[in-house]
Each structure stands twice: as C-alpha cells, then as structure tokens.
Scaffold this active site. Structure first.
Site, PDB file in Angstrom:
ATOM      1  CB  SER A 176      -0.951  -0.030   1.209  1.00 16.52           C
ATOM      2  OG  SER A 176      -1.845   1.058   1.201  1.00 16.52           O
ATOM      3  CG  MET A 177      -0.560   4.847   1.637  1.00 16.20           C
ATOM      4  SD  MET A 177      -0.621   5.789   0.102  1.00 16.20           S
ATOM      5  CE  MET A 177       0.189   7.297   0.612  1.00 16.20           C
TER       6      MET A 177
END
Length: 869
Positions: A176-177
């Site tokens: 993800s991030m």
C-alpha cells in the site's frame, strides 16, 4: 398546500430514492460482486518472533514513534538474536494503518524456501513499525516516514559490514502506501540510489491518492511522480515491480497501482494479480537478487508476464538432448489428439513442419492433467493452472525449424490428454461489436461458434460485459480475457455443462495512441458449440463509476448542500426546509455547463495564458476529461448521485435531530432561550480558548469541539420549538372549547415562533454542511490522537488556519437568527455566492478534497457579515 404542492415532495422523494438506489447498486458491485477468493492463507510452522533492532540515539530521539524489527521464527530466530546475519536483506514497509507484523507471511514462506535449498541462499526480513498511521488519508507524516526508512537502510547494511561479501543494497517490499514511501526515498537529497536494487510494491496507489484530503498528501505525490519522470535515466539500475490487487481490492483500485509509463525507464513493470498465476510456485525466485538489472527484469517478466511452466533460465540451451528409450511416432495430420491413462511407456511425437508452412500460420498445443515438469520444456508456454498448459508458435518466426517434437513421459497412475493443431490465424479470429453503453442489457450482440479446433480469438470492441453460453462440452473450458495495452488479463475456468459469465471491466483506460482490441481467447473443444453473448451490465457500469470516482462523492454532495444553503438565504422570509430547497435549487444545469465551457476554452492557448497569468490552479475537470472522453457525462451522473445522497442524508439528519430533541425534551425540561448580542464577553471567553486549542494542538480537534457545541445548541432549539408547538396547539384547543376569539391570541407570539422555526431550519442546513467539514478533517484528528503521547501539537496541521476561522464563525452563527440577516445589505450577495462557489468546488475540488472546506468557510463568512452589516 394544494394537491399539486403535496405531490411534488412525494415525486422528489421517489426520484432521489431511485438515485440513491443506483448508488447502492454500484457500491454492491464494488464491494461484493467479484470473483471468489482463490488466495490461500499462509501459516507459521513455528512461533513468529520480532527482534527489535536498536537504532542510533539521534534517530530514536527524532522518530520516537517508529521502530525497526527483524523477523524470525523458531531456531532461526534464536540464531539471529546476536545479529550475526548472513542472508540477503529485505525490508518490508507496511501501508496505511498497517502493522509491521504483516511481514510474517513473506518471512515464513521465504524461510521454508531457504530450507529447500539447504540455506544456500536465504533472506533476512526486516520490518518497519510506522505506528499504524493513516498515511493514505493524512500526508503530513509521509516525509517523516521516508527519512526514517533511509536511516533504517543504513542501520541494516551496517549489520553486515563484517561479512566477507557484505551486501551494499537492500530489496524493499512495500505494501500500500509503504510502496510510495519506498519510491519517495529517491527524492531525498542525501539518498544514494544504489542502496536499493529491487522494489516490489503491493496494491500501492502510485498515480494519485485514493482520497486527497490534505495538501501535504497531493504535494508528496506530485514530488515523487515528477522525480521519477524527470530522473528516469537515473533509475535504470533499480528494478521495480508493482502488483495490483484486482477487483477484490476495493480500497485501492488497480488503475492507481500502475507505474507511470516511460520509454526511457524499461526496468519497471506493473501487473494485476489476476494475471499472475503461480508467482511463488518455483524456488528460483532467489535469482531476483542480483547486481545485473537486466537479469532482474528478465526474472520479473518470466514470472509475472510470461508465466511459463518451467524454471527461469538466464541463458536457455538452444539444443535439448532427447534421451530415453521412447517410441518415436510421426504425426503428419494438421490435427492430433492423444489420451492416455496409466501408460508405462514414454513416447516422442514428431510433427514435420515443411508440409504445413504454406497452408497454416500457427501451431497450437495443449495438455491437461499432466505433470508440469515434463511437458513443453523447450519453448515458453502459458500456464493456466497445474492441470492445463498451452503453447502456440507462429511458424514464420521459426523459418529454420523442421520438426516439433513433444516428449510424453510414462504416465503410471496418471491420466492426461494432449492436443495439437495447425491453423491459419484469420480462420480463428472473429470480431464482435459490443452493445451501446445505454442499452442497459436490453439488447445484446451474439456470435455462434461451431468449434472445429482448439482455440478461437474473439476481438471485442468497446466492451462492458461478456456472457458466454457453452453447449455440448466434454471437458472444462478455459477463457482468457486479454487486454493488450496493460498486464491485466483474467482467466476463467468453466465446468461442464455450464453458463459462464465473464465480467470484462478495465483497470486502465486504453491509451489514445493505442488501436489494439481486447481479445477473448477461447480454449475450446473440437466437438463443442459456443455462443458468445455480449451485453452491457447496468450494475457493473454503476460499479465502475463508483470504483473510479467514489473519492469525489463528497465534493458533489457538499456542492448540492451549498446550493441548497444559498436557496434558503435567498428566500429567507419564507425559509423552506432542507429537502424542499434542495429540490428547488440543486440543478446540474446551473453548474456543469459552466465547467464544460471552461474546459473547452482551456484548449485555446490565449485562454490558457490568461488563466496562468491569474495564477489560477489547474481545473480538475480538464485533467479528468483528458483521461476519459466520457467524463462530462460521468460528472453529470455523479452530480445527480450527489443530489440523491444529499437529499436522503438531509432527511436522515433532520430525523435524527428530531428524535434526539424528543429524547432531550423527555429528560430535561426546556428553558427559555435568552436573546442576546451576537458577541458577548462570555462568548469571547469560549471563542479565544478554542482558537488557541486549534493553533497550539490540532485544528480538527477544535473543529470537532465547536461542531458538538453547535449540535448541542441546535438540539436545545429543536426541543424548544417542539415544546412551543405543543403549547400552541393546547392553547388553540382550549380557546375553541371556551369560544375565545382567535384574534385575542397574540400575533407577536406567532411571529416569534415562525422566526424561531426559520432560524432552526437554517441552522440545520449549516450543521449539515459543517458535518462534512468535520468528516473531511477526521483523519488528521485520528493521527493526532494516536501520536498525542509523542507530541501535543500536530505538525504539519492541514486545517489549523481554517479551524481558527471556523471557530470564530460558528461561535457567532450558532447564536444568530434569521431576523438579523433579513435586513442586511449583503444578503443578496451572500445568497448568490454559493452558486459560483459550487461551480468552483467542482472545478477545483474533485482531485483536491482539502479545498472543499475553504469554499464552505467563505460562504459561512458572508453569512456572519450579514449579521452585522
């Protein structure tokens, strides 16, 4: 109210109810209507342990909320407690609200793989604890996380410095991030690119944030993507792989996970997980850790794009020795099928090519239920599952090849089927036009295939959904939806007999310079009949709208509420309730045409020059229209959806207030609301501390406090109105009994009650607007609360200045009434401003949600000025 007047609200409720139902259908498609979960859970063979790595004091003091861990389990963890590491360093970066313990799946599987090769190669998995921060919604800590990862890399490499062959770089796996933070490392001034040799990201939104809720988040994205575009030449030694989650990942749509396409950056690859079967099936993934970037890229293409049924070979041998006392059989026909069960003798089947070159362009072979390591070991083949493999060769590409030889090993205890055929490409390719987008599944486009071969290629034009009807099947059928401009193929295996439905939805729009067609490849049976029916699915069209544009819903909802607020100001003498004003004022033709005109004019250089000279930001609608030609229509649909959501959220909000005020009336006897000046020493004493709280701690916290205070005020006003209404009805009933003339009732009381009702309606609309401001600022509040033990002040704070202004505005507005605004000289201006503000909100806020509170704040500020001027 007449019969027509009573019918209008009912029709409006029905219309907006239908709009809300369409939104729910789209949400249902995104959240629930996807393929089954074919992923299996990973299990620990031994108890997982996380060894905390001691950081330098300066680093620990600068980043008190972050930590670095080394993963291990069982005896392996015990051996590594003294940190005498000999493996290949891999750093795992968790994503939004992610835990450092998520590394256990990778670490445990890698440990088992290392045991399979007697620890000839093995990995040391490190993981960073980011305190489970909501970095996908609050971007203020992304730069801090990036700098901490840089320090971690230096600490990790120092652990290996006493080795004879100490590694000089690490591999990074970012979820993800965490993948975006890894990419951001290259933007740091003192970072050396050679510290990373491989970057693998999983479900990372690379192109844009899912919800652009603050300026720090959008600025971070801009800095990272601009650096990767401008410095692409410097990234050649970094091999990057981005794996998107497919349609099951409703949090990060796969289109956001594709890396920017750059011709000069050939060491990056983006794929959708549905197009990557058996990525972990073989152990030669160890060869990905190499100093040669071309070899790393070859390995990635081998596993994630070509996915053949054999191990990776850097320099495959051009010649293969066919050993074994097997029987040789020559096959001269253009079609061949071989089925065997429990055969103890191996065979070689030879296909002479000279007699087929003039009549055919391709040769295709397939097998099912055959052990994978013995079949098609010379050429690359496509593996669908462990039970079905295919290979296809284009004969003109092999002009010197005289024969094709298939080796069939002994099949003791096994059953399998082989099939080969020569064919001409034109005879197996058909084009099928797809029904129009607005057919809504009422019409269809069909084609009937009386299969005489093993493979067919149906080229689709502007497709939405494919529905396939199979008849007379004798084996499972396999369908591959191939998207030529991106690696997002999907494979469907249908049982027999069956009606197979294949949802053909894009993750990435077709580039403007790409004219290729999507293909539905049918791996068929020669004795089957296939009917392919193409239909447009309304539910899935709605699902795609929600999937691609759900992040912009708050802009459209607030825009509708702002239009309603302006309508209530313009009719202040007879203020209607929220629902009626929404029906009257929230019209798409007031907003959308103006934005379309601006987008059209921006196509002219002279207009762009004037626009830039005024230092106006880029219009979000122009960017979105350049990405999708259908966006103006989609924007109109989104506006209507926003109207429906605003209508029913307003109904829900008003009903909730009514219920809570009734409860308040039951528990506490209402008191007279004293009319006082708008600004008093007491209110200043409440306003100034809240402004200080906003400036010294967290702006969102002060906004929440003033919101709750306003809500409490409205509840008291609502309960007071309910009490006065019941008292009025009682007086009227008593007057009727006693034959008291109605004229004797005080007209001032009726006027005061009407004024209180109008003021209450206005306060409810303002509170409805303010609710969305609170929701949009909620992530920064959550981040501040989680990190309160480390720092009392949120820095940076995306809503500090806005919060100070809102505290002052709402402290005045919550004590105001319509009587003070009716005679204002600024009332006409304040009533007309919400329309251009709504236009500006849709023009500049769709890709920048943090701008929405600014437009609302300006409109409320004019309302405050109307109380004094």
């Amino acid at each position: 109210m007449g019969r027509a007047g009573r019918r209008l609200p009912a029709l409006a409720a029905l219309f907006y109810g239908a709009l809300a139902a369409l939104v729910l259908l789209g949400v249902q498609d995104v959240m629930f209507l996807y393929e089954e979960n074919r992923c299996s859970m990973t299990y620990m063979y031994e108890y997982p342990e996380y060894l905390k790595i001691k950081l330098p004091k300066k680093t620990a003091r600068r980043y008190p909320a972050y930590e670095l861990y080394l993963y291990g389990e069982g005896s392996y963890a015990e051996e590594n407690k003294n940190l005498l590491l000999t493996g290949i360093p891999v750093l795992f970066l968790p994503g939004n609200a992610g835990s450092y313990k998520q590394v256990r799946s990778l670490g445990s599987i890698a440990l088992r793989k290392a045991e399979d090769v007697d620890f000839k190669y093995h990995f040391n998995f490190f993981s960073v604890n980011f305190n489970e921060e909501l970095v996908a919604l609050y971007g203020g800590s992304l730069q801090q996380q990036t700098k901490f990862v840089h320090e971690c890399i230096k600490v990790i490499l120092k652990l290996y410095r006493d080795q004879e062959f100490a590694p000089s770089s690490v591999a990074i796996v970012g979820h993800s991030m965490g993948g975006l933070v890894a990419r951001a490392l290259l933007t740091l001034k003192n970072f050396k690119p050679e510290l990373i040799n491989l970057l693998i990201t999983q479900a990372t939104p690379h192109t844009a944030p899912v919800m652009p809720l603050d300026k720090y988040l959008t600025d971070f994205y801009t800095a990272v993507n601009n650096h990767w575009i401008l410095k692409a030449q410097d990234l050649r030694n970094l091999t990057t792989l981005s794996v998107a989650g497919g349609f099951r990942d409703y949090q990060v749509r796969s289109g956001l996970a594709f890396l920017p396409r750059l011709s000069q950056h050939d060491s990056a690859l983006s794929v959708v997980s549905s197009a990557v079967p058996r990525a972990w099936a073989s152990t030669d993934h160890l060869s990905i850790i190499t100093e040669d970037p071309k070899k790393r890229m070859s390995v990635l293409n081998h596993h994630f794009v070509r996915h053949p049924a054999k191990m990776f070979e850097e320099n495959p041998e051009a010649f293969t020795n066919l050993t074994g006392a097997f029987m040789w059989i020559t096959v001269k026909g253009s079609k061949w099928t071989y089925s065997v069960y429990n055969d103890s003798d191996g065979k070689y089947f030879a296909f002479p090519l000279e007699s087929h070159r003039k009549s055919y362009s391709h040769v295709y072979c397939e097998n099912s239920m055959l052990v994978r390591k013995y079949f098609f070991n010379v050429w690359s083949c496509f593996l669908f599952s462990f039970l079905f493999k295919v290979v296809m060769l284009k004969l003109p590409d092999y002009p010197s090849l005289s024969h094709i030889v298939i080796q069939v090993p002994p099949a003791v205890g096994n059953k399998y089927t082989l099939g080969c055929e020569f064919f001409k490409e034109d005879s197996r390719t058909v084009q099928l036009p797809v029904t129009h987008l607005f057919s809504f599944g009422l019409s269809s486009s069909k084609i009937l295939l009386n299969s005489t071969g093993l493979i067919y290629n149906v080229q689709l034009q502007h497709f939405n959904q494919v529905r396939m009807l199979q008849r007379f099947l004798r084996k499972p059928s396999v369908y591959r939806l191939h998207i030529p401009w991106s690696y997002e193929d999907s494979i469907t295996v249908a049982k027999v007999p069956s009606l197979a439905e294949i949802s053909a939805k894009l993750h990435i729009a077709q580039p403007h310079d790409d004219s290729s067609l999507p293909q539905l490849i049918i791996y068929s049976s020669p004795d089957c009949q296939y009917e392919v029916i193409l239909k447009t699915s309304l539910i899935q069209v709605l699902g795609q709208i929600v999937r691609f544009h759900a992040g912009a819903f708050p802009v459209y909802i607030v825009s509708n509420i702002l239009l309603t607020y302006g309508g209530q100001l313009s009719t202040l003498r007879s203020t209607g309730n929220f629902s009626l004003e929404l029906v009257r004022t929230a019209k798409p033709y007031k907003v959308e045409p103006l934005i379309s005109i601006v987008v059209f004019l921006q196509g002219f250089n002279w207009f762009r020059e004037i626009w830039e000279s005024l230092s106006l930001p880029e219009v979000d609608a122009a960017v979105l229209s350049s990405q999708d030609a259908w966006f103006p229509l989609v924007s109109l649909i989104l506006f209507l959806f926003g109207t429906g959501i605003a209508y029913w959220s307003g109904v829900f909000f008003s009903t909730s207030l009514r219920l809570f005020s009734s409860l308040w009336l039951t528990l506490i006897r209402p008191t007279e609301l004293q009319k006082d000046k708008l600004i008093t020493p007491r209110r200043l004493c409440g306003m100034i501390p809240l402004a200080l709280v906003s400036w010294t701690t967290c702006g969102a916290f002060a906004v929440l406090i003033i919101y709750l205070q306003y809500l409490f005020k409205v509840l008291k006003g609502h309960s007071k109105e309910t009490s006065q209404n019941s008292s009025t009805h009682t007086v009227k009933a008593q007057s009727s009994v006693d034959s008291i003339p109605e004229a004797t009732q005080s007209p001032s009381n009726n006027k005061t009650l009407a004024e209180a009702v109008n003021s209450l309606k206005m306060h409810i609309t303002i509170l409805n607007l303010f609710t969305w401001i609170v929701l949009l600022n909620l992530p920064s509040l959550i981040y501040w609360l989680k990190n309160l033990r480390y720092n009392v002040r949120l820095d940076p704070d995306p809503c500090r200045s806005t919060a100070v202004i809102l505290v002052c505005i709402l402290e005045i507005l919550m004590n105001s009434s319509t009587s003070e605004v009716k005679s204002s000289k600024l009332l006409k201006i304040a009533a007309k401003v919400p329309l251009p503000l709504s236009v500006a909100m849709l023009a500049f806020g769709r890709m920048h949600l943090y701008r929405v509170p600014h437009f609302v704040t300006f409109s409320l500020l004019l309302h405050v000025l109307c109380c004094f001027v």
